[in-house]
Write a protein that holds these residues in place. Structure first.
Motif, short mmCIF file in Angstrom:
data_model
loop_
_atom_site.label_atom_id
_atom_site.label_comp_id
_atom_site.label_asym_id
_atom_site.label_seq_id
_atom_site.Cartn_x
_atom_site.Cartn_y
_atom_site.Cartn_z
N CYS A 23 -8.75 28.60 -20.95
CA CYS A 23 -8.28 29.12 -22.25
C CYS A 23 -8.46 30.63 -22.35
O CYS A 23 -7.59 31.33 -22.87
N CYS A 24 -9.59 31.12 -21.85
CA CYS A 24 -9.81 32.57 -21.87
C CYS A 24 -8.81 33.28 -20.98
O CYS A 24 -8.30 34.35 -21.35
N SER A 27 -5.49 33.24 -22.80
CA SER A 27 -5.51 34.19 -23.91
C SER A 27 -5.37 35.62 -23.40
O SER A 27 -4.64 36.43 -23.97
N TYR A 28 -6.05 35.92 -22.31
CA TYR A 28 -5.95 37.26 -21.73
C TYR A 28 -4.54 37.55 -21.24
O TYR A 28 -4.00 38.63 -21.48
N PHE A 31 -2.33 38.17 -24.13
CA PHE A 31 -2.59 39.49 -24.72
C PHE A 31 -1.98 40.59 -23.88
O PHE A 31 -1.38 41.53 -24.42
N ALA A 39 -1.78 34.35 -26.89
CA ALA A 39 -3.12 34.92 -27.01
C ALA A 39 -3.92 34.22 -28.10
O ALA A 39 -5.10 33.88 -27.90
N SER A 40 -3.30 33.97 -29.24
CA SER A 40 -4.04 33.35 -30.35
C SER A 40 -4.31 31.87 -30.09
O SER A 40 -5.39 31.36 -30.43
N GLY A 42 -4.71 30.52 -27.08
CA GLY A 42 -5.78 30.52 -26.08
C GLY A 42 -7.14 30.81 -26.71
O GLY A 42 -8.14 30.18 -26.37
N ALA A 43 -7.18 31.76 -27.64
CA ALA A 43 -8.43 32.09 -28.31
C ALA A 43 -8.90 30.94 -29.19
O ALA A 43 -10.10 30.62 -29.22
#
Length: 81
Positions: A23-24, A27-28, A31, A39-40, A42-43
């Motif tokens: 997930c990080c 998200s990266y 982004f 990104a959102s 994943g965060a």
């Protein structure tokens, strides 16, 4: 010992840790590629898995502490009936 408390981390912990890393990374990537939805999401999923990891760690620590203190185990079981 209460059946709802795990005595070891187990596969759920390792799965959540693996999913947290994915997930990080997602998200990266979202982004860096100007995709705010990715990104959102994943965060958000990362925060969900962080919550699961912390909950699992807390339950394992509680189970180990109760195993070492029989008096506290008796009190815990009396309150959670």
């Amino acid at each position: 010992m209460s059946n709802d408390l795990p005595e070891n981390l187990g596969s759920e912990f390792w799965f959540a840790l693996f999913m947290l890393l994915l997930c990080c990374a997602g998200s990266y990537l979202g982004f860096t590629r100007d995709n705010p939805t990715a990104a959102s999401v994943g965060a958000l999923l990362a925060f969900f898995y962080i919550h699961r990891l912390v909950t699992r760690l807390r339950d394992v620590r509680l189970a180990r502490h109760l195993k070492q203190n029989p008096e506290l185990l008796r009190i815990y079981n009396a309150q959670n009936r």
